[in-house]
Write a protein that holds these residues in place. Structure first.
Motif, PDB file in Angstrom:
ATOM      1  N   GLY A  55      57.778  22.138 -24.502  1.00 44.67           N
ATOM      2  CA  GLY A  55      58.518  20.877 -24.526  1.00 44.67           C
ATOM      3  C   GLY A  55      59.859  21.016 -23.822  1.00 44.67           C
ATOM      4  O   GLY A  55      60.128  22.022 -23.162  1.00 44.67           O
ATOM      5  N   PHE A  56      60.709  20.008 -23.989  1.00 45.30           N
ATOM      6  CA  PHE A  56      62.008  20.033 -23.313  1.00 45.30           C
ATOM      7  C   PHE A  56      62.877  21.191 -23.794  1.00 45.30           C
ATOM      8  O   PHE A  56      63.632  21.776 -23.022  1.00 45.30           O
ATOM      9  CB  PHE A  56      62.733  18.698 -23.504  1.00 45.30           C
ATOM     10  N   GLY A  57      62.791  21.524 -25.085  1.00 47.28           N
ATOM     11  CA  GLY A  57      63.583  22.636 -25.613  1.00 47.28           C
ATOM     12  C   GLY A  57      63.189  23.946 -24.962  1.00 47.28           C
ATOM     13  O   GLY A  57      64.041  24.752 -24.554  1.00 47.28           O
TER      14      GLY A  57
ATOM     15  N   GLN B 234      61.749  24.237 -22.110  1.00 46.07           N
ATOM     16  CA  GLN B 234      62.160  24.190 -20.705  1.00 46.07           C
ATOM     17  C   GLN B 234      63.621  24.583 -20.551  1.00 46.07           C
ATOM     18  O   GLN B 234      64.000  25.281 -19.612  1.00 46.07           O
ATOM     19  CB  GLN B 234      61.928  22.783 -20.138  1.00 46.07           C
TER      20      GLN B 234
ATOM     21  N   THR C 129      71.292  12.442 -14.003  1.00 46.69           N
ATOM     22  CA  THR C 129      69.994  12.354 -14.659  1.00 46.69           C
ATOM     23  C   THR C 129      69.975  11.316 -15.762  1.00 46.69           C
ATOM     24  O   THR C 129      69.086  10.475 -15.825  1.00 46.69           O
ATOM     25  CB  THR C 129      69.647  13.713 -15.298  1.00 46.69           C
ATOM     26  N   ALA C 130      70.969  11.377 -16.634  1.00 47.75           N
ATOM     27  CA  ALA C 130      70.912  10.584 -17.853  1.00 47.75           C
ATOM     28  C   ALA C 130      71.307   9.135 -17.623  1.00 47.75           C
ATOM     29  O   ALA C 130      70.765   8.233 -18.248  1.00 47.75           O
ATOM     30  CB  ALA C 130      71.810  11.205 -18.910  1.00 47.75           C
TER      31      ALA C 130
ATOM     32  N   TYR D 168      70.178  17.775 -21.781  1.00 44.69           N
ATOM     33  CA  TYR D 168      70.398  16.421 -22.291  1.00 44.69           C
ATOM     34  C   TYR D 168      69.179  15.913 -23.061  1.00 44.69           C
ATOM     35  O   TYR D 168      69.294  15.326 -24.135  1.00 44.69           O
ATOM     36  CB  TYR D 168      70.784  15.542 -21.102  1.00 44.69           C
ATOM     37  N   ARG D 169      67.985  16.204 -22.543  1.00 41.70           N
ATOM     38  CA  ARG D 169      66.778  15.740 -23.234  1.00 41.70           C
ATOM     39  C   ARG D 169      66.592  16.466 -24.556  1.00 41.70           C
ATOM     40  O   ARG D 169      66.229  15.871 -25.575  1.00 41.70           O
ATOM     41  CB  ARG D 169      65.559  15.951 -22.343  1.00 41.70           C
TER      42      ARG D 169
ATOM     43  N   GLN E 293      68.976  15.131 -27.122  1.00 42.80           N
ATOM     44  CA  GLN E 293      68.610  13.798 -27.609  1.00 42.80           C
ATOM     45  C   GLN E 293      67.416  13.822 -28.544  1.00 42.80           C
ATOM     46  O   GLN E 293      67.381  13.119 -29.540  1.00 42.80           O
ATOM     47  CB  GLN E 293      68.280  12.907 -26.418  1.00 42.80           C
ATOM     48  N   ILE E 294      66.415  14.634 -28.205  1.00 46.67           N
ATOM     49  CA  ILE E 294      65.180  14.585 -28.975  1.00 46.67           C
ATOM     50  C   ILE E 294      65.219  15.520 -30.184  1.00 46.67           C
ATOM     51  O   ILE E 294      64.757  15.179 -31.254  1.00 46.67           O
ATOM     52  CB  ILE E 294      63.969  14.913 -28.075  1.00 46.67           C
ATOM     53  N   TYR E 295      65.819  16.691 -30.004  1.00 46.62           N
ATOM     54  CA  TYR E 295      65.726  17.701 -31.066  1.00 46.62           C
ATOM     55  C   TYR E 295      67.042  18.039 -31.750  1.00 46.62           C
ATOM     56  O   TYR E 295      67.049  18.462 -32.897  1.00 46.62           O
ATOM     57  CB  TYR E 295      65.171  19.014 -30.508  1.00 46.62           C
TER      58      TYR E 295
ATOM     59  N   ARG F  53      60.861  25.926 -33.191  1.00 48.57           N
ATOM     60  CA  ARG F  53      59.512  25.890 -32.644  1.00 48.57           C
ATOM     61  C   ARG F  53      59.095  27.288 -32.199  1.00 48.57           C
ATOM     62  O   ARG F  53      59.917  28.049 -31.697  1.00 48.57           O
ATOM     63  CB  ARG F  53      59.454  24.913 -31.451  1.00 48.57           C
TER      64      ARG F  53
ATOM     65  N   ARG G 167      80.337   7.490 -17.706  1.00 49.09           N
ATOM     66  CA  ARG G 167      79.966   7.456 -19.119  1.00 49.09           C
ATOM     67  C   ARG G 167      79.746   8.867 -19.628  1.00 49.09           C
ATOM     68  O   ARG G 167      79.495   9.793 -18.858  1.00 49.09           O
ATOM     69  CB  ARG G 167      78.716   6.606 -19.295  1.00 49.09           C
TER      70      ARG G 167
END
Lengths: 656, 359
Positions: A148-150, A152, A191-192, A456-457, A460-462, A469, A532
Motif C-alpha cells: 500500500g501507500f505506507g 511505498q 501532488t496534493a 502525503y497519502r 492521510q490514510i493511515y 502492517r 496551501r
C-alpha cells in the motif's frame, strides 16, 4: 503447486515451441535489431520504437506481433549502455548509474571490457526477470496487494538511504546535494493540491523538469567540456586488447552480484511507488554497500557496471507483472505495449492470466530469447565500437554535442529542454569541480515526487498506523539496518574523480559557489510560502533542511583546517597543458551551437555546426569538414524519415 | 453488444449533413494530427483508431501523422495547435476532458479559443462510480448512499478540479463527504481500491467487461451510480451497459424527493457534456473555411458508417457508444465549451468551499 506445474507443461511448453517457428523468430529478431538501434541513441527508447511499429501491427498474427513488440522493448536497455560507458553520456534514464564506473573504465582503455561485462549482466538480468515472471503470474497478485501507500513510502526511503553511500568524501555536501535534487523535483504541479510551484508562470516548468534533460545537463555537458580542455582522446591509456574476454570473466567472477541485482531489478520493477528510473542507482548503491573493497568505485570498478546493468534489464520482466495482472501499465512503454495488444485483438487485464495464459507465456519466452539475441548482437559490437574512445576527441565532439542536443529535445520537444539542459550543465560544471555529488543530486530528484506523494497519502490514510502492517514492519527493519550501515560506512563513493595532487585549493571560489547554491532553497521558500498547507509543507521542510546543510557547509569551507575532506577543487588535478581550449571556449562553443539552432533550426544548424567545429577547432582540411557536415545531415535525414522524431525548429520563421 | 442494445446505431446519421464540397482534395498531402496527451494514453488510442479510417474516407486519401504534444494537461499541445495550425485542413487536433475543464476554470495558461474550434467527431465515454463490498456497499443504491452519508470513505484520484470533478460534484449533491487523496492516475487509483486503501472509486465504462465486471463477479465491488446516457431524443437515461444502476440525477431524486434544478443543474449539465458526451473530440482550427469543414464532416460521417466500426475492439477504443458527427458533434462541443457566468461562478464557489481549490 501441482496445478501450477501442470499449467507450465500444458501451456508454457507449447508457447515455447510456437515462438520457435521461423516467422515468429524473424519478427522477434527484427524487433530486437530495431530496439537496439533506437536504444543506442540517447533520448530515444522503447517509447519511440513502439510508436514506430504501432501502425504496422494491425493485422499481423498475434504471436509474430507479440514477438516483435516484446523483442523491441526488452533490449533498449541493453544498447543504451554504449553511450553511457564510452562517452559518459547517459544513454537513457535506466543507465545513468552505469556512467559512474563505466566511463572511467573507458578512460582507462577498458571500454570493451566494461561493455562486454555489461552485456553479459544485461542478458542474465533479462532472462532472470523472465524466469521470475513465469512463476509470478501465479501468485504475485496477493503480494502486490499488500504494497500500500505506507509500504511505498518505506520503499522510497529505503532507496533514498543509498544517497548515504554516494555522498562523496564530504557527507554534508552530499546531503545538501540530495536536498537540491528533491527541491528541483518539486518544480511543477504539487501532488496534493495541484498548485504550481517554482514555475514562474512558465508552461514548460508546469510539468516539472524532464529527467533526461537533467541527466544530460548533469553528466554529458561537463564531461564533453572537460575532455575538450584536457586531453586528446577519451581513453588515456592504450586500449586493452581482448577486453571483451576480460569482461566475460568479470561477470563470471561476480555472478552473485549479477543475481542479486537481477532480483533487485525485478522486484522494484514490479512494485508500485519507486519507478523504473531509480533501479540502476539502487543496484549501484547495493553493490557499493555490500563490497569490502570500495576504494575503486567511482574510479572504474567493474562491479559498478555489472550491478546496474543486470538490474535494468531484469526490471522489464518485473514491470510486466502488474501490467499483466491488473491491466495497468507500469511505464510509458508498457502503456504503448498495452495499446498494441488491443490492436492485435488481445484485451489486456485479468484474462491474461486466465484464458489467455498461452499468450502470456509467449510474452515471457520472447523476453528471454530477446535478451539473449540482444546481448549477443551488442556483445559482437562491443570491441569494434569501443575503438571510438581512441579516436581524436575533437573529431567526435561536434557529433556528440549534436546527439546531446537532439536527445534533450526529445524530452518534450520544446526550447525549454535545451535551455534547461544548458543551465543545468553550467551549474554541473561547478558541482563536478568542487566535489558536490551529482549522483546524490540525481537520486534526490528522481525520488522527490514519489517521496512527497507517498508521504502525503500515507499520512492521510493511515497516520502512523501503517507501521503495524506486516510488510511495513519488515521494510522498516530493512530501512533501519541499511541506514545504520550507511551511517557506519567509512568509504563514501561519488563521481568525484581526480585528486588535487597534494595542492591546497583556494577557498574563495568554493565559498562563493556554495553561497550561490544557497539561493536555491531560499527561492523555494519564497515561492511556496503562500501555498496551501499540503502544497508547501514538503518543499518548505526540505528547503529549510537543505539551507541548514549548506550553511554548515559554507562555515566549514571557510574555517575547516587545510586538508579537510570538505575542501575540494578538481581543477587542481587537471592537466590542461595539452589543449588550447579553456572552459570559456567550451561555453562559447555551446552557446554558439544554441544560437545556430535558433537561427537555422536543428536540421541545418547541426550539420553547419559540425562543419565549422571540424574546420575551426579540430583543424581538419575543408573537404573533411564538408564530409562531416554531410554525414550529420544524412544521419538526421535518415532519423526523421524512418522514426517520427522532431528536430528543433528555428526561432526565426523562414517561411517554409 | 452495447451497440445492439441501442435502437439506432448512429443517431447522428439521421441528421442532415451539409453537402460536401467536391473541390477539396488532399491528394498526396500529409495531415498533422496533434494529440495533446502522451502516446500511451486514451486520447492517443482513440486517435490511432480513427486516423486510418479517416485517411481512407478523406478525398485524395492523405496520410495522417499523429504527433503527441504533451504538457500542462493538454494545454501546451492546444496552445501550439492554435498558434501554428493554418485553417487549411492540414492540421487537426484531439481534445480530451481536461481540454474543456481548463478554460472553464479560468486557467491562466490557456491560450486557445475553445468554443471556436470546429468539431468533426465527438466520442462519448461512460462512467461508473463503485464501492467495496467489504466496506458495506450492497448494490442497493439508496442504502449505499445512506452508508456514504454516514461515513467518510477514502477516494483516491487525480484531483477535484480535474477528471474527478463530476463524480465529486455528484457526491456533494447527494450530501456525501469523502476523504480525497489526490495526485494519482486512474490506474493507481484502481490499484489503491483493489488494495482496500480506498473504499470508493470510479472508472470509464469502456473497461467494464475486461476490468470492472471481473471485480464485481469476484464480489469485491458493486456499482453505485453512473453518469447516465443521453439518448437520441436528448433525454438522460440509464447507461445501457448497466441498466440496473441509477444515474446521478436519478439518484438525487430518489434521495431528496425532487430533481436537481437551477444553477446546480446547469453545472451538472456542463460537466456531463464534458465528461460524457464529448469525452474525446476531434477538431479543426478556428476559422477553417466551410468547404473544408464540410468535407471533413462528410468524411467522418462515412467513417462511422464503415463496417469496421462494428468491431468490438474498435468499439472499446472509441468508448462503446454511438459516435457524434455532423450537427451532433457541433452541438455537443458547444454545450461542453460554453457555460453561463452564473454556472461558472457556482462551480468555482463549490470548488473553493468544498475543496479549498481557488483560481
Amino acid at each position: 503447486m501441482i496445478e501450477m506445474f501442470d499449467v507450465l507443461g500444458t501451456t508454457a511448453l507449447p508457447a515455447f515451441v510456437e515462438l520457435f517457428q521461423i516467422q515468429h523468430l524473424l519478427h522477434l529478431l527484427f524487433g530486437v535489431v530495431l530496439g537496439l538501434s533506437v536504444g543506442l541513441l540517447p533520448g530515444l527508447g522503447g517509447l519511440t520504437a513502439m510508436a514506430l511499429v504501432l501502425p504496422f501491427i494491425y493485422g499481423m498474427d498475434q504471436t509474430s506481433a507479440l514477438a516483435m513488440i516484446i523483442g523491441m522493448t526488452s533490449v533498449t536497455n541493453t544498447s543504451d549502455t554504449f553511450p553511457s560507458v564510452l562517452m559518459g553520456i547517459p544513454g537513457s534514464s535506466s543507465s545513468q548509474a552505469t556512467v559512474v564506473d563505466g566511463y572511467p573504465l573507458a578512460r582507462k582503455g577498458q571500454g570493451a571490457r566494461a561493455l562486454s561485462a555489461a552485456f553479459m549482466a544485461s542478458m542474465v538480468g533479462g532472462v532472470f526477470g523472465a524466469f521470475v515472471l513465469t512463476f509470478a503470474v501465479f501468485f504475485a497478485k496477493p503480494i502486490l496487494l499488500m504494497i500500500g501507500f505506507g509500504e511505498q513510502l518505506l520503499l522510497v526511503i529505503l532507496a533514498l538511504i543509498l544517497v548515504g553511500m554516494l555522498t562523496g568524501p564530504s557527507v554534508i555536501k552530499g546531503l545538501a546535494g540530495c536536498g537540491f535534487g528533491i527541491l528541483v523535483g518539486c518544480v511543477g504541479a504539487a501532488t496534493a493540491t495541484a498548485e504550481y510551484r517554482m514555475t514562474y508562470g512558465s508552461l514548460y516548468l508546469s510539468d516539472g523538469i524532464p529527467l533526461v534533460v537533467l541527466a544530460l545537463g548533469l553528466f554529458a555537458i561537463p564531461e564533453i567540456l572537460e575532455v575538450l580542455r584536457t586531453r586528446e582522446r577519451i581513453a588515456e591509456e592504450q586500449l586493452l586488447g581482448k577486453g571483451w574476454l576480460q569482461g566475460l570473466k568479470d561477470t563470471w567472477i561476480h555472478k552473485w552480484i549479477v543475481l542479486r541485482c537481477s532480483a533487485i531489478g525485478t522486484i522494484i520493477g514490479a512494485l508500485p511507488g519507486i519507478g523504473g528510473s531509480v533501479i540502476d542507482w539502487v543496484a549501484y548503491g547495493h553493490v557499493v554497500q555490500t563490497s569490502k573493497d570500495k576504494s575503486q568505485f567511482g574510479k572504474g570498478d567493474i562491479r559498478g557496471v555489472i550491478a546496474p546493468e543486470s538490474a535494468n534489464n531484469a526490471k522489464e520482466g518485473g514491470a510486466l507483472i502488474p501490467t499483466l495482472l491488473f491491466g495497468i501499465p507500469g511505464s510509458g512503454t508498457m502503456a504503448l505495449v498495452l495499446a498494441a495488444f488491443t490492436l492485435i485483438g488481445i484485451t489486456p487485464g485479468r484474462q491474461m492470466v486466465q484464458e489467455n495464459l498461452s499468450l502470456t507465456f509467449t510474452i515471457i519466452w520472447s523476453i528471454a530469447v530477446a535478451n539473449i539475441f540482444g546481448a549477443g548482437i551488442a556483445f559482437a559490437l562491443a570491441s569494434p565500437i569501443s575503438r571510438l574512445t581512441a579516436v581524436r576527441y575533437r573529431l567526435l565532439a561536434p557529433f556528440l554535442l549534436s546527439v546531446v542536443f537532439f536527445a534533450a529535445y526529445q524530452a518534450t520537444q520544446s526550447w525549454g529542454d535545451l535551455l534547461t539542459m544548458m543551465a543545468v550543465g553550467g551549474i554541473a560544471i561547478f558541482l563536478k569541480r568542487f566535489g558536490w555529488s551529482r549522483p546524490a543530486f540525481l537520486i534526490g530528484f528522481v525520488l522527490s515526487s514519489g517521496l512527497e506523494a507517498a508521504f502525503y497519502r500515507t499520512a492521510q490514510i493511515y497516520g502512523f498506523s501503517f507501521l503495524y502492517r506486516p510488510v511495513s514492519i519488515v521494510l522498516f527493519l530493512l530501512v533501519a539496518v541499511t541506514g545504520y550501515m550507511a551511517w557506519r560506512s567509512k568509504t563514501r563513493v561519488s563521481d568525484q574523480v581526480g585528486d588535487m595532487e597534494g595542492k591546497t585549493p583556494r577557498r574563495l571560489p568554493q565559498v562563493a559557489f556554495a553561497t550561490v547554491l544557497l539561493l536555491v532553497p531560499l527561492a523555494v521558500i519564497l515561492d511556496t510560502w503562500d501555498l496551501r498547507f499540503l502544497g508547501r509543507v514538503f518543499p518548505l521542510t526540505v528547503a529549510v533542511i537543505t539551507l541548514m546543510f549548506i550553511s554548515v557547509g559554507i562555515y566549514r569551507l571557510a574555517r575547516a583546517p587545510d586538508g579537510a575532506s570538505i575542501l575540494f577543487d578538481g581543477d587542481l588535478g587537471l592537466d590542461t597543458s595539452g589543449s588550447d581550449l579553456t572552459l570559456w571556449h567550451g561555453a562559447g562553443i555551446i552557446a554558439g551551437f544554441a544560437g545556430l539552432i535558433a537561427v537555422l533550426g536543428f536540421a541545418v544548424g547541426s550539420p553547419v555546426f559540425v562543419g565549422l567545429f571540424l574546420l575551426g577547432v579540430a583543424r581538419v582540411r575543408w573537404p573533411w569538414a564538408i564530409f562531416g557536415a554531410a554525414a550529420m545531415a544524412a544521419f538526421l535525414y535518415l532519423l526523421t524519415s524512418v522514426l517520427n522524431v522532431a528536430l528543433v525548429a528555428p526561432l526565426i520563421d523562414w517561411g517554409f | 453488444m452495447r451497440l445492439q442494445s441501442l435502437p439506432a446505431a448512429v443517431f447522428a446519421a439521421a441528421l442532415a449533413l451539409p453537402a460536401a464540397a467536391q473541390d477539396v482534395d488532399f491528394s498526396g498531402q500529409t495531415i498533422d494530427f496533434i494529440v495533446p496527451y502522451g502516446p500511451g494514453g486514451g486520447s492517443s488510442t482513440h486517435a490511432r483508431a480513427i486516423a486510418p479510417l479517416l485517411e481512407q474516407e478523406l478525398p485524395g486519401n492523405p496520410t495522417i501523422v499523429i504527433t503527441n504534444v504533451e504538457g500542462g494537461g493538454s494545454i501546451r499541445g492546444l496552445n501550439q495547435f492554435t498558434q501554428t495550425a493554418e485553417p487549411d485542413g492540414l492540421t487537426i487536433a484531439a481534445l480530451g476532458t481536461g481540454s474543456y475543464f481548463a478554460p472553464l476554470l479560468g486557467d491562466a495558461t490557456v491560450e486557445y479559443p475553445l468554443s471556436e474550434f470546429r468539431p468533426i467527431l465527438a466520442s462519448p465515454y461512460g462512467l461508473v462510480a463503485y464501492g467495496r463490498a467489504d466496506a458495506g456497499f450492497t448494490g442497493d443504491s439508496l442504502q449505499d448512499v445512506q452508508l456514504l452519508q454516514d461515513n467518510t470513505f477514502v477516494h483516491v484520484g487525480d484531483g477535484p478540479a480535474k477528471a474527478d470533478m463530476p463524480v465529486m460534484y455528484c457526491y456533494d449533491l447527494l450530501g456525501i463527504e469523502v476523504l480525497g487523496v489526490w495526485g494519482t492516475s486512474r490506474g493507481e487509483s484502481r490499484q489503491a481500491f483493489e488494495r482496500g486503501e480506498s473504499q470508493v472509486n470510479y472508472d470509464n465504462l469502456a473497461g467494464w467487461e475486461s476490468e470492472l465486471k471481473p471485480m464485481m463477479d469476484e464480489g469485491v465491488m458493486v456499482p453505485i451510480f453512473t453518469m447516465g446516457y443521453l439518448n437520441e431524443a436528448g433525454e438522460l437515461e440509464r447507461d445501457p451497459t448497466l441498466p440496473d444502476t441509477p444515474h446521478c440525477m436519478e439518484l438525487y431524486e430518489m434521495v431528496h424527493g425532487e430533481p436537481v434544478t437551477g444553477v446546480q443543474r446547469e453545472v451538472w449539465d456542463a460537466m456531463f457534456a464534458i465528461r460524457m458526451s464529448t469525452a474525446k473530440t476531434i477538431v479543426l482550427p478556428p476559422g477553417t473555411p466551410d468547404d473544408i469543414f464540410a468535407t471533413y464532416q462528410a468524411a467522418m460521417q462515412r467513417v462511422v458508417n464503415r463496417p469496421e466500426m462494428a468491431d468490438p475492439t474498435l468499439q472499446l477504443e472509441l468508448g462503446g457508444y454511438p459516435q457524434a458527427v455532423g450537427e451532433a458533434a457541433i452541438r455537443g462541443h458547444r454545450q461542453a465549451s460554453v457555460i453561463s457566468d452564473e454556472a461558472q461562478a457556482e462551480l468555482l464557489r463549490w470548488l473553493a468551499d468544498t475543496w479549498s481549490v481557488t483560481y
